[in-house]
Design an enzyme around this catalytic site. Structure first.
Site, PDB file in Angstrom:
ATOM      1  N   ARG A  36      12.186  10.552   2.705  1.00 46.07           N
ATOM      2  CA  ARG A  36      13.040   9.366   2.823  1.00 46.07           C
ATOM      3  C   ARG A  36      14.525   9.693   2.651  1.00 46.07           C
ATOM      4  NH1 ARG A  36       9.659   4.404   0.025  1.00 46.07           N
ATOM      5  NH2 ARG A  36       8.615   3.767   1.925  1.00 46.07           N
ATOM      6  N   LYS A 198      -9.708  -1.489   3.722  1.00 46.19           N
ATOM      7  CA  LYS A 198     -10.019  -2.920   3.785  1.00 46.19           C
ATOM      8  C   LYS A 198      -9.550  -3.591   5.059  1.00 46.19           C
ATOM      9  CE  LYS A 198     -10.401  -4.018  -1.004  1.00 46.19           C
ATOM     10  NZ  LYS A 198      -9.868  -4.827  -2.094  1.00 46.19           N
ATOM     11  N   GLY A 354       2.585   4.975   4.872  1.00 43.51           N
ATOM     12  CA  GLY A 354       1.478   5.019   3.915  1.00 43.51           C
ATOM     13  C   GLY A 354       0.531   6.179   4.162  1.00 43.51           C
ATOM     14  N   GLY A 377       4.468  -1.002   4.000  1.00 40.83           N
ATOM     15  CA  GLY A 377       4.392  -2.468   4.061  1.00 40.83           C
ATOM     16  C   GLY A 377       5.285  -3.030   5.150  1.00 40.83           C
TER      17      GLY A 377
END
Ligand code: 3PG
Length: 397
Positions: A36, A198, A354, A377
């Site tokens: 980053r 999920k 992620g 996100g």
């Protein structure tokens, strides 16, 4: 992208308050992964070359309004200074006298980093008073923190109400161009490879992409809620029982719209993730009641790789199995390599942040893919069709 960038404003001699996402992992007081930091270097270098006085602000972790020393940005200032090849001054607070002293002593072309924004409760609360105190450090505001653009916080949204000129940095621009490009006339077939544990985390993405994509390849734990929704036994594999009806209606929508919606046809199963539980490859439908699936099987990997090979645009988010475990990383590796080969052959591939980023790295293909997002996100919310507050607040072109 329809937002102004640092190329649209004069920076020389100006105090430039830049929100970056330096939420990086630390290990023993050192930056463990500087992706980053390097991702924001083009913006930082441009401001320095233009002789702006650069004041960098970021959060690190979730200290919830408390000054937690283990979440200090000081080691980040040290690493940034090495990467930049010039000294980066550090202020032990992001507002108040200590910050003022550091900001006021900046020369043209100088850089400082202020301490973790989330040491103050006002940051996450988007408190106008806190935002105003931050705004005091800049004549111009730059947002290069794509990874935090989905948060309406003081440093990403509130601050823009107190500074007249608010523009995007190059990293923000690149992220929006790549992710936005997926919706602006993508080359077809346009395929999404979705995985992860999920289905709840990916529902809105699937719904939003349904009419825009040609095919969905679904792996990871999330596939088993869909398989169960088809009335097939899945043993102890992951399932979200309250989402079975939703899964059924997604499957029906895909069929009605003529979209390919591919689920695993085989899986690598075991009793649990312990090494002594020897994995077995079985067809879907033949998972014993005491076994759970931890990776897609070889037939599925082959099928997915074939579809990826036909794609001209690929969006990948989420691993195909428990890839961190050496026994269950095979499916993810095959798919990652297929995406890399398709990219070499001219497809555009975009990877959401992620886990998929680590998976791409582990497969050794991260340099081959067209774009790896720095936002987990944020990239997901963008793909869900949501407006990112940190982007919306910037000046339009
Ligand atoms: C991230 O790592 O996803 C961003 O830095 C945002 O962090 P947050 O989820 O703590 O707001």
């Amino acid at each position: 992208m329809n937002k102004k960038t640092i190329d649209d404003v004069a920076l020389t001699g100006k105090r430039v308050l830049a929100r970056v996402d330096f939420n990086v992992p630390l290990d023993d007081g050192r930056v463990a992964d500087d992706t980053r930091l390097t991702a924001s270097l083009p913006t930082i270098r441009r401001i320095v070359e233009q002789k702006g006085r650069l004041v960098l602000v970021s959060h690190l972790g979730r200290p919830k309004g408390e000054a937690k020393p283990e979440l200090s940005l000081k080691p980040v200032a040290a690493r940034l200074s090495e990467l930049l090849g010039q000294s980066v001054a550090f202020a032990p607070d992001c507002i108040g006298d200590q910050a003022a002293t550091v900001v006021d002593s900046l020369k043209d072309g100088g850089v400082c980093l202020l301490e973790n924004l989330r040491y103050h409760k006002g940051e996450e609360k988007n408190d106008p008073e806190f935002a105003k105190q931050l705004a005091a450090w800049g004549d111009i505001y730059v947002n290069d923190a794509f990874g935090t653009a989905h948060r309406a916080h003081a440093s990403t949204e509130g601050v823009t109400k107190f500074i007249d000129t608010c523009v995007a940095g190059y990293l923000m621009q690149k992220e929006l161009d790549y992710l936005g490009g997926l919706f602006a006339g993508p080359k077809r077939p346009f395929v999404a490879v979705l995985g992860g544990a999920k289905v709840s985390g990916k529902l809105e993405v699937i719904t939003h992409l349904m009419d825009k994509l040609d095919a969905f390849l679904i792996g990871g734990g999330m596939a088993f809620t869909f398989i169960k929704a088809q009335g097939i036994e899945i043993g102890n594999s992951l399932v979200e029982p309250d989402l079975i009806d939703t899964a059924k209606s997604i499957l029906a929508d895909a069929e009605r719209l003529g979209k390919k919606f591919l689920l695993p046809v085989d899986a690598v199963v075991a009793k649990d993730l312990e090494l002594r539980s020897r994995p077995k490859i079985v067809d879907i439908g033949a998972i014993a009641s005491d076994k759970a699936a931890y990776d897609i099987g070889p037939k599925t990997a082959h099928l997915f790789a074939e579809q990826v090979g036909l794609a001209r645009t690929i969006f990948w988010n989420g691993p195909m199995g428990v890839f961190e475990h050496e026994l269950y990383g095979g499916g993810t590796r095959v798919v990652a390599n297929a995406i890399a080969m398709a990219t070499k052959a001219g497809a555009v591939s975009v990877v959401g942040g992620g886990d998929s980023v680590s998976a791409a790295r582990q497969a050794g293909v991260s340099d081959t893919l067209s774009h790896i997002s720095t936002g987990g996100g944020a990239s997901l919310e963008f793909m869900e069709g949501k407006i990112l507050p940190g982007v919306a607040a910037l000046d339009d072109k």
